[in-house]
Design an enzyme around this catalytic site. Structure first.
Site, PDB file in Angstrom:
ATOM      1  N   LYS A 110      -2.529   3.466  -4.657  1.00  0.00           N
ATOM      2  CA  LYS A 110      -3.278   4.695  -4.376  1.00  0.00           C
ATOM      3  C   LYS A 110      -2.304   5.870  -4.351  1.00  0.00           C
ATOM      4  CE  LYS A 110      -6.731   6.157  -1.026  1.00  0.00           C
ATOM      5  NZ  LYS A 110      -7.256   5.889   0.316  1.00  0.00           N
ATOM      6  N   HIS A 112      -3.282   9.176  -3.738  1.00  0.00           N
ATOM      7  CA  HIS A 112      -3.687  10.267  -2.844  1.00  0.00           C
ATOM      8  C   HIS A 112      -3.867   9.706  -1.431  1.00  0.00           C
ATOM      9  CE1 HIS A 112      -7.304   8.226  -4.220  1.00  0.00           C
ATOM     10  NE2 HIS A 112      -7.839   8.576  -3.072  1.00  0.00           N
TER      11      HIS A 112
END
Ligand code: OMP
Length: 224
Positions: A110, A112
């Site tokens: 991921k 963000h």
């Protein structure tokens, strides 16, 4: 909350009744052609998840007897290990009063928000028990060990539902290789010999001489 002691025989029967364990011809990740396949993704009822999680929790509680139980960190390998690790953390708490920390990895990093590929308890600097579904040649497990090592964690032990008891990279079984390389306990709730023993049992509703012969032949070919 009731928690019967885990029985390999009962688990194998439940798995067969629910097509988690199937006979036929299956190509494995290792390229081996197997007369059986264990699909942990089909442990998809509350009963089966509970039986599995209670089994994992009992095995972990037995391992932790002499250790500091508050130090227990369990880690589920994406994807199938994720529900198992969550259910096992709950079973450890409800059945054994052990407040384990738990976490898992995601396969997609991921970029963000909180970022990264690890979710849940911080494993950095900790010795972690890995929970997964099946060990055949040990490839999947070695990947998880690398993920943990990159996160600064070490391995305290490995627990799987099924050890197919097959050769790993050389002549020893994958489990023996992992135990020797990492110098940690590697444990399974059920193994290939239990399945063969189940098929041989007089009271087994799944008795089938042809299938039994195929299983024995496969074990001679790839087993240890
Ligand atoms: P190895 O990486 O060879 O140890 O294979 C283990 C993985 O194979 C598991 O994590 C599963 O993704 C898959 N598998 C099963 O799920 N069930 C089986 O009965 C056999 C395999 C397999 O492909 O060997």
């Amino acid at each position: 909350m009731h928690s019967d002691a885990f029985s390999a025989h009962q688990f194998i029967e439940l798995a067969l009744d629910n097509q988690v364990l199937k006979f036929g011809e299956f190509v494995l990740k290792s390229g081996r052609i197997s007369p059986y396949f264990f699909n942990a993704g089909l442990l998809a009822t509350g009963e089966m998840l509970s039986v599995l999680a209670n089994g994992y929790a009992d095995a972990l509680a037995a391992q932790m007897k002499d250790d500091n139980q508050d130090e227990l960190v369990i880690f589920g390998a994406a994807y199938k290990g994720i529900p198992f690790v969550a259910a096992t953390a709950q079973a450890l708490w409800l059945n054994h009063g052990i407040n384990a920390k738990w976490g898992y990895n995601r396969k997609e990093v991921k970029t963000h928000g909180e970022g990264g590929n690890l979710v849940g308890a911080d494993v950095s600097g900790r010795a972690v028990w890995i929970l997964d579904d099946v060990i055949t040649a040990g490839t999947a497990m070695r990947e998880v060990v690398d993920i943990l090592s990159n996160a600064g964690a070490s391995v305290a032990g490995i627990l799987v539902a099924l050890d197919r008891k097959e050769k790993g990279q050389a002549e020893h079984s994958a489990i023996q290789e992992l135990a020797a390389t990492l110098n940690v306990p590697v444990q399974a709730l059920v193994d290939m010999d239990d399945i063969i023993g189940y098929l041989e049992a007089d009271d087994s509703p799944y008795q089938d001489a042809t299938q039994l012969a195929k299983m024995q032949h496969y074990r001679n070919q790839y087993g240890v």
